[in-house]
Write a protein that holds these residues in place. Structure first.
Motif, PDB file in Angstrom:
ATOM      1  N   TYR A 161       2.203  15.257  -2.593  1.00 29.15           N
ATOM      2  CA  TYR A 161       3.477  15.268  -1.883  1.00 29.15           C
ATOM      3  C   TYR A 161       3.357  15.951  -0.520  1.00 29.15           C
ATOM      4  CZ  TYR A 161       6.024  13.607  -5.983  1.00 29.15           C
ATOM      5  OH  TYR A 161       6.500  12.828  -7.029  1.00 29.15           O
ATOM      6  N   ILE A 162       2.348  16.807  -0.329  1.00 30.93           N
ATOM      7  CA  ILE A 162       2.217  17.532   0.938  1.00 30.93           C
ATOM      8  C   ILE A 162       1.530  16.679   1.997  1.00 30.93           C
ATOM      9  CG2 ILE A 162       2.081  19.742  -0.277  1.00 30.93           C
ATOM     10  CD1 ILE A 162      -0.919  19.751   0.233  1.00 30.93           C
ATOM     11  N   ALA A 163       0.890  15.593   1.611  1.00 36.63           N
ATOM     12  CA  ALA A 163       0.128  14.768   2.549  1.00 36.63           C
ATOM     13  C   ALA A 163       1.020  13.737   3.219  1.00 36.63           C
ATOM     14  CB  ALA A 163      -1.023  14.079   1.829  1.00 36.63           C
ATOM     15  N   ASP A 164       0.494  13.158   4.296  1.00 37.22           N
ATOM     16  CA  ASP A 164       1.171  12.061   4.984  1.00 37.22           C
ATOM     17  C   ASP A 164       1.092  10.821   4.087  1.00 37.22           C
ATOM     18  OD1 ASP A 164       2.099  10.079   6.619  1.00 37.22           O
ATOM     19  OD2 ASP A 164       0.769  10.518   8.297  1.00 37.22           O
ATOM     20  N   PRO A 165       2.232  10.315   3.573  1.00 38.36           N
ATOM     21  CA  PRO A 165       2.168   9.175   2.643  1.00 38.36           C
ATOM     22  C   PRO A 165       1.583   7.915   3.271  1.00 38.36           C
ATOM     23  CG  PRO A 165       4.430   9.633   3.310  1.00 38.36           C
ATOM     24  CD  PRO A 165       3.611  10.769   3.802  1.00 38.36           C
ATOM     25  N   SER A 166       1.814   7.736   4.572  1.00 38.97           N
ATOM     26  CA  SER A 166       1.275   6.555   5.252  1.00 38.97           C
ATOM     27  C   SER A 166      -0.251   6.581   5.265  1.00 38.97           C
ATOM     28  CB  SER A 166       1.815   6.479   6.682  1.00 38.97           C
ATOM     29  OG  SER A 166       1.281   5.376   7.363  1.00 38.97           O
ATOM     30  N   ALA A 167      -0.841   7.780   5.396  1.00 33.43           N
ATOM     31  CA  ALA A 167      -2.303   7.908   5.399  1.00 33.43           C
ATOM     32  C   ALA A 167      -2.874   7.520   4.040  1.00 33.43           C
ATOM     33  CB  ALA A 167      -2.695   9.347   5.756  1.00 33.43           C
ATOM     34  N   ILE A 168      -2.219   7.963   2.962  1.00 37.63           N
ATOM     35  CA  ILE A 168      -2.668   7.622   1.608  1.00 37.63           C
ATOM     36  C   ILE A 168      -2.555   6.122   1.367  1.00 37.63           C
ATOM     37  CG2 ILE A 168      -2.349   8.057  -0.846  1.00 37.63           C
ATOM     38  CD1 ILE A 168      -3.254  10.521   0.580  1.00 37.63           C
ATOM     39  N   MET A 169      -1.442   5.530   1.808  1.00 34.78           N
ATOM     40  CA  MET A 169      -1.226   4.099   1.600  1.00 34.78           C
ATOM     41  C   MET A 169      -2.273   3.272   2.352  1.00 34.78           C
ATOM     42  SD  MET A 169       1.180   3.410  -0.502  1.00 34.78           S
ATOM     43  CE  MET A 169       1.368   1.688  -0.089  1.00 34.78           C
ATOM     44  N   ASN A 170      -2.552   3.649   3.601  1.00 40.89           N
ATOM     45  CA  ASN A 170      -3.564   2.918   4.379  1.00 40.89           C
ATOM     46  C   ASN A 170      -4.934   2.996   3.717  1.00 40.89           C
ATOM     47  OD1 ASN A 170      -1.939   1.964   6.508  1.00 40.89           O
ATOM     48  ND2 ASN A 170      -2.037   3.927   7.557  1.00 40.89           N
ATOM     49  N   LEU A 212      -5.480   3.341   0.474  1.00 42.70           N
ATOM     50  CA  LEU A 212      -5.432   2.496  -0.724  1.00 42.70           C
ATOM     51  C   LEU A 212      -5.529   1.015  -0.369  1.00 42.70           C
ATOM     52  CD1 LEU A 212      -2.720   4.384  -2.809  1.00 42.70           C
ATOM     53  CD2 LEU A 212      -5.128   4.128  -3.394  1.00 42.70           C
ATOM     54  N   PHE A 213      -4.922   0.621   0.759  1.00 42.97           N
ATOM     55  CA  PHE A 213      -5.037  -0.770   1.207  1.00 42.97           C
ATOM     56  C   PHE A 213      -6.500  -1.141   1.437  1.00 42.97           C
ATOM     57  CE2 PHE A 213      -0.550  -0.484   3.089  1.00 42.97           C
ATOM     58  CZ  PHE A 213       0.005  -1.092   1.973  1.00 42.97           C
ATOM     59  N   ILE A 214      -7.246  -0.233   2.091  1.00 41.83           N
ATOM     60  CA  ILE A 214      -8.661  -0.485   2.374  1.00 41.83           C
ATOM     61  C   ILE A 214      -9.460  -0.570   1.074  1.00 41.83           C
ATOM     62  CG2 ILE A 214     -10.741   0.481   3.439  1.00 41.83           C
ATOM     63  CD1 ILE A 214      -8.897   1.734   5.561  1.00 41.83           C
ATOM     64  N   LEU A 215      -9.189   0.355   0.148  1.00 41.25           N
ATOM     65  CA  LEU A 215      -9.916   0.372  -1.121  1.00 41.25           C
ATOM     66  C   LEU A 215      -9.617  -0.883  -1.945  1.00 41.25           C
ATOM     67  CD1 LEU A 215      -9.520   4.129  -2.108  1.00 41.25           C
ATOM     68  CD2 LEU A 215     -11.628   2.960  -1.479  1.00 41.25           C
ATOM     69  N   GLN A 216      -8.353  -1.316  -1.945  1.00 44.74           N
ATOM     70  CA  GLN A 216      -7.995  -2.539  -2.668  1.00 44.74           C
ATOM     71  C   GLN A 216      -8.723  -3.743  -2.084  1.00 44.74           C
ATOM     72  OE1 GLN A 216      -6.499  -2.805  -5.430  1.00 44.74           O
ATOM     73  NE2 GLN A 216      -4.488  -1.844  -5.557  1.00 44.74           N
ATOM     74  N   ASP A 217      -8.759  -3.831  -0.754  1.00 42.28           N
ATOM     75  CA  ASP A 217      -9.456  -4.948  -0.102  1.00 42.28           C
ATOM     76  C   ASP A 217     -10.948  -4.935  -0.437  1.00 42.28           C
ATOM     77  OD1 ASP A 217      -7.117  -5.824   1.003  1.00 42.28           O
ATOM     78  OD2 ASP A 217      -7.446  -4.871   2.951  1.00 42.28           O
ATOM     79  N   ASN A 218     -11.536  -3.726  -0.445  1.00 44.43           N
ATOM     80  CA  ASN A 218     -12.955  -3.619  -0.786  1.00 44.43           C
ATOM     81  C   ASN A 218     -13.241  -4.074  -2.213  1.00 44.43           C
ATOM     82  OD1 ASN A 218     -13.454  -2.633   1.756  1.00 44.43           O
ATOM     83  ND2 ASN A 218     -13.617  -0.499   1.135  1.00 44.43           N
TER      84      ASN A 218
END
Length: 267
Positions: free
Chosen positions: A64-73, A75-81
């Motif tokens: 919750y303390i992190a930038d949620p957009s950074a985490i989402m980006n 995860l997008f890269i990991l999903q694509d990989n």
């Protein structure tokens, strides 16, 4: 025509802002390793990145303390990989950069004035804005990076609408650049461009510091100080090389209408 450009700036965060950046990087590393090591990944293969993020947040409140957009980006890269069957290994150390998207409200990215940039979660941060972003540019995202000598940078990616006019190219005002193993290149006029050999200028100093480093206990204060000195020299060499090549390429681009190079496969 829409073109994409990136503007890189040195930023000078306060101690509080540094802590926010480090916390976000730690959370990105945590999510990265958790995603890679996830048992029975097949059931998450078709799961949306947003659902994976909420699942991880429920398991670890520190996210919750992190930038949620950074985490989402991330995860997008990991999903694509995963979809493209690209193998990835867990990170042993801290991830050195994260990317946040430009969203409305508190998640926005914009230039405050001549020496400050607003970034999500971080707020207004001091920056060395040596090159201004055009007013008609649409900011897409920002990547915050920490290098080996603890310098902080932000790369702002923008979309620009550029009207291209008709440009008359004088083919007689052109030059060809040929590869040279001994020099940097040889042009079609017979002019030889030599390398500056910035690394060789610092080679003796680096060797001396590395010898001292080998005699230090790993992880001690002296070890960390010497390692920092070596990294600073490497960074200086890299900056010198980049500056030289940038000025040289700019000079050629301003002087000639067309530049030709051979499509050489070094293998």
């Amino acid at each position: 025509m829409i073109k994409y450009r990136t503007y890189k700036y040195l930023i000078k965060p306060t101690p509080v802002q540094k802590k926010i950046i480090i916390n976000t990087l730690e959370c990105c590393t945590l999510v990265y390793n958790k995603f890679i090591n996830e048992n029975g990944f097949e059931k998450y293969k078709l799961m949306k990145s947003k659902d994976v993020f909420y699942k991880y947040k429920a398991e670890d409140p520190n996210l919750y303390i992190a930038d949620p957009s950074a985490i989402m980006n991330l995860l997008f890269i990991l999903q694509d990989n995963r979809i493209n069957r690209q193998e990835a290994k867990p990170k042993k150390g801290l991830i050195k950069s994260y990317t946040t998207s430009n969203l409305n409200g508190r998640q926005g990215i914009y230039i405050i004035d001549d020496n400050r940039i607003y970034l999500p979660k971080i707020g207004g941060i001091e920056a060395v804005i040596h090159r201004k972003i055009p007013e008609n540019a649409n900011i897409q995202k920002a990547t915050i990076t920490i290098d080996n000598v603890k310098s902080y940078y932000v790369c702002i990616s923008v979309a620009l609408e550029i009207k291209e006019g008709n440009r008359n190219i004088d083919i007689n005002n052109s030059i060809g650049l040929d590869y040279s193993s001994k020099h940097l290149y040889v042009d079609s006029n017979g002019v030889v461009c030599n390398n500056k050999h910035y690394y060789k200028q610092q080679e003796d100093r680096i060797s001396k510091l590395k010898s001292q480093l080998q005699r230090c206990e790993r992880g001690s204060n002296n070890y960390n100080k010497l390692k920092y000195k070596i990294e600073k020299i490497y960074k200086r060499v890299s900056n010198q090389r980049y500056d030289y090549l940038h000025k040289l390429s700019t000079e050629l681009a301003n002087k000639y209408d067309a530049i030709f190079v051979e499509d050489l496969d070094m293998r």
